[in-house]
Motif scaffolding. Sequence first.
Motif, PDB file in Angstrom:
ATOM      1  N   ALA A 145      -1.884 -36.076  16.931  1.00  0.00           N
ATOM      2  CA  ALA A 145      -2.187 -35.306  18.141  1.00  0.00           C
ATOM      3  C   ALA A 145      -0.940 -34.630  18.686  1.00  0.00           C
ATOM      4  N   GLU A 146       0.191 -35.323  18.617  1.00  0.00           N
ATOM      5  CA  GLU A 146       1.450 -34.749  19.098  1.00  0.00           C
ATOM      6  C   GLU A 146       1.886 -33.594  18.209  1.00  0.00           C
ATOM      7  N   ALA A 147       1.760 -33.748  16.888  1.00  0.00           N
ATOM      8  CA  ALA A 147       2.129 -32.661  15.969  1.00  0.00           C
ATOM      9  C   ALA A 147       1.249 -31.438  16.203  1.00  0.00           C
ATOM     10  N   PHE A 148      -0.052 -31.668  16.458  1.00  0.00           N
ATOM     11  CA  PHE A 148      -0.963 -30.550  16.737  1.00  0.00           C
ATOM     12  C   PHE A 148      -0.537 -29.838  18.016  1.00  0.00           C
ATOM     13  N   THR A 158       0.747 -25.916  17.998  1.00  0.00           N
ATOM     14  CA  THR A 158      -0.216 -24.904  18.451  1.00  0.00           C
ATOM     15  C   THR A 158      -0.184 -24.639  19.948  1.00  0.00           C
ATOM     16  N   GLY A 159       0.404 -25.543  20.728  1.00  0.00           N
ATOM     17  CA  GLY A 159       0.349 -25.403  22.176  1.00  0.00           C
ATOM     18  C   GLY A 159      -1.012 -25.744  22.752  1.00  0.00           C
ATOM     19  N   MET A 160      -1.873 -26.333  21.934  1.00  0.00           N
ATOM     20  CA  MET A 160      -3.218 -26.691  22.380  1.00  0.00           C
ATOM     21  C   MET A 160      -3.435 -28.198  22.245  1.00  0.00           C
ATOM     22  N   GLU A 161      -4.464 -28.679  22.921  1.00  0.00           N
ATOM     23  CA  GLU A 161      -4.892 -30.071  22.797  1.00  0.00           C
ATOM     24  C   GLU A 161      -6.052 -30.140  21.806  1.00  0.00           C
ATOM     25  N   LEU A 191      -8.286 -35.030  10.607  1.00  0.00           N
ATOM     26  CA  LEU A 191      -8.860 -33.786  11.124  1.00  0.00           C
ATOM     27  C   LEU A 191      -7.840 -33.012  11.940  1.00  0.00           C
ATOM     28  N   CYS A 192      -7.010 -33.724  12.720  1.00  0.00           N
ATOM     29  CA  CYS A 192      -5.918 -33.064  13.454  1.00  0.00           C
ATOM     30  C   CYS A 192      -5.006 -32.317  12.489  1.00  0.00           C
ATOM     31  N   VAL A 193      -4.646 -32.991  11.405  1.00  0.00           N
ATOM     32  CA  VAL A 193      -3.753 -32.378  10.422  1.00  0.00           C
ATOM     33  C   VAL A 193      -4.416 -31.170   9.791  1.00  0.00           C
ATOM     34  N   ALA A 194      -5.678 -31.313   9.356  1.00  0.00           N
ATOM     35  CA  ALA A 194      -6.361 -30.227   8.665  1.00  0.00           C
ATOM     36  C   ALA A 194      -6.521 -28.998   9.556  1.00  0.00           C
ATOM     37  N   ALA A 195      -6.930 -29.210  10.806  1.00  0.00           N
ATOM     38  CA  ALA A 195      -7.083 -28.075  11.731  1.00  0.00           C
ATOM     39  C   ALA A 195      -5.733 -27.422  11.996  1.00  0.00           C
ATOM     40  N   ARG A 196      -4.693 -28.235  12.149  1.00  0.00           N
ATOM     41  CA  ARG A 196      -3.350 -27.677  12.374  1.00  0.00           C
ATOM     42  C   ARG A 196      -2.899 -26.846  11.185  1.00  0.00           C
ATOM     43  N   LYS A 197      -3.167 -27.323   9.969  1.00  0.00           N
ATOM     44  CA  LYS A 197      -2.792 -26.561   8.777  1.00  0.00           C
ATOM     45  C   LYS A 197      -3.513 -25.220   8.730  1.00  0.00           C
ATOM     46  N   GLY A 198      -4.771 -25.206   9.164  1.00  0.00           N
ATOM     47  CA  GLY A 198      -5.494 -23.938   9.223  1.00  0.00           C
ATOM     48  C   GLY A 198      -4.878 -22.963  10.201  1.00  0.00           C
ATOM     49  N   ALA A 227       0.569 -32.804   2.588  1.00  0.00           N
ATOM     50  CA  ALA A 227       0.130 -32.143   3.823  1.00  0.00           C
ATOM     51  C   ALA A 227      -0.083 -33.164   4.939  1.00  0.00           C
ATOM     52  N   PHE A 228      -0.617 -34.315   4.598  1.00  0.00           N
ATOM     53  CA  PHE A 228      -0.875 -35.338   5.603  1.00  0.00           C
ATOM     54  C   PHE A 228       0.393 -36.101   5.981  1.00  0.00           C
ATOM     55  N   GLU A 229       1.348 -36.142   5.058  1.00  0.00           N
ATOM     56  CA  GLU A 229       2.608 -36.826   5.343  1.00  0.00           C
ATOM     57  C   GLU A 229       3.604 -35.927   6.080  1.00  0.00           C
ATOM     58  N   ALA A 230       3.348 -34.620   6.076  1.00  0.00           N
ATOM     59  CA  ALA A 230       4.250 -33.678   6.750  1.00  0.00           C
ATOM     60  C   ALA A 230       4.349 -34.001   8.235  1.00  0.00           C
ATOM     61  N   GLU A 231       5.508 -33.719   8.827  1.00  0.00           N
ATOM     62  CA  GLU A 231       5.804 -34.007  10.230  1.00  0.00           C
ATOM     63  C   GLU A 231       5.749 -35.503  10.526  1.00  0.00           C
ATOM     64  N   GLY A 232       5.757 -36.332   9.470  1.00  0.00           N
ATOM     65  CA  GLY A 232       5.758 -37.775   9.660  1.00  0.00           C
ATOM     66  C   GLY A 232       4.456 -38.343  10.189  1.00  0.00           C
ATOM     67  N   VAL A 233       3.340 -37.596  10.092  1.00  0.00           N
ATOM     68  CA  VAL A 233       2.081 -38.051  10.678  1.00  0.00           C
ATOM     69  C   VAL A 233       1.554 -39.285   9.944  1.00  0.00           C
ATOM     70  N   PHE A 234       1.190 -39.123   8.679  1.00  0.00           N
ATOM     71  CA  PHE A 234       0.788 -40.262   7.864  1.00  0.00           C
ATOM     72  C   PHE A 234       2.016 -40.763   7.111  1.00  0.00           C
ATOM     73  N   ARG A 235       2.307 -42.035   7.251  1.00  0.00           N
ATOM     74  CA  ARG A 235       3.419 -42.608   6.503  1.00  0.00           C
ATOM     75  C   ARG A 235       3.008 -42.785   5.041  1.00  0.00           C
TER      76      ARG A 235
END
Length: 504
Positions: free
Chosen positions: A137-140, A144-147, A395-402, A455-463
């Motif tokens: 959620a923080e990476a998103f 993006t500047g969005m919640e 889903l946060c990661v996937a939407a952010r990647k889009g 993609a999921f490990e980027a930004e340290g989201v999924f370890r």
Amino acid sequence: MDKTLQLNQNALVAYLQKPQSEFRRDDIIRYIEETGVRMVNFMYPAEDGRLKTLNFAIGNRAYLETFLTEGERVDGSSLFPSFVDASGSDLYVVPRYRTAFLDPFAEIPTVGMLCSFFDRHGQPFDGAPAETLRRAAEAFRHSTGMEFEAMGELEYYVIDTNDEAFPATEQRGYHESAPFAKFSSFRQHCMDYIARLGGEIKYGHSEVGTFYREGDIYEQNEIEFLPCPVESAADQLLLAKWAIRNLAWEYGLNVTFAPKIIVGEAGSGLHIHMRMTRDGQNQLLDADGKLSTIARRAIAGVLQYAPALTAFGNKNPTSYFRLVPHQEAPTNVCWGDSNRSALVRVPLGWTTGRDLCAAANPLEPVSNRNTQQKQTFELRSADCSADVYQLMAGLCVAARKGLEMPEADALRIAEEKYVSVNIHAAENAERLAQLDTLPTCCAESADRLEEVRAAFEAEGVFRPKMIDGVLRALRAHNDRNLHTEADKDPQLMQRLVDQYFHCG
């Protein structure tokens, strides 16, 4: 008076007259002291996805302040065996005050709270899926500047001895009323209890699935939630399943969230609706009520990573007996408006430009309510075998990647994967062949995740260790040829259903 506080069913909200999101330690202590609460429960999901509980008897105020402030020590090797070795197993659990509720099942007045995990160095514990969701959620937000907001549609079967009066029509239970729907009162009781826990419920109803088997009736029901910040959405689903199971036990009923019970009958999904907000305003629609560029780019990201998302949202072999054609469960990677054969559905929005309330109620004046807040888009593949925190983090990661990919690329993906008809109709066979498919088993799901794990490990989201654990668990099912084996052995499906009957 704040309308969000009026009629709120959470006892602490009503008493303290503040929203749960603003609860502080002193609020919890004041409520406990002034209302006679005698116990506190710390609650948290472990690696198996089930909610665990640690009980505290309140001996005095000093001890209450101590455990509310410092948390407590727990055995991490028992809770997260894939992450924590017995030689250094201690973890801290610390309550999140914003999740506090009065336990409706406790004989002794008890306040419950969900907890966060911390390691021996005082850092957030990497193995906790809730921490993964917090990072997602923080990476998103940062990108993006969005919640990122979400909500779930929780489907489940209620099972009891069939009384034969007012028989239900099999596979025709959608929005049925009593007496043909047998468990309406139970569902309403569940909704009341979930609301007391802080769940923000949209509505509940009976669902399509109804069937009879060996003298029992199996009736499918659904409780749907309202969109809220994604971390809260996951917490609410976790507590809702806990409440439904506890209440079923009190009623003498059985319930199952299993994705599939019997071939040919409707399975139960966990559809996740999403929206993105900026300064509290939904960004999925343009000013003219059309689906926005932001929405189509986010949908493109979800579609791009949808096969891998099954690794978080479809975790046992029965999940893939649900993901078959003609059962209102998706098999192909596509999206559409109000299209239940698609993987991602954009539900009907309140975009007619007409005041429907005034049309139905001639005595009401025409109003100009902003209904754009209601628009969402929905992923239809997941089920309750999911770890809801991992799923929503994915889903946060996937939407952010889009939203991060070049706009032209995202819009091209969205255009290529859009369908406006039932994709499984015979006349659409050529179009169907052009679309990517979801995995057909846990082993394939692991393969698809491994292909894009970066993609999921980027930004340290999924370890990486968490991804390794997910892959290992999926492959341990050894189910690559399961559909073929089940066709040859009719009893195999029943053994699988029994094994995963109380999944998640």
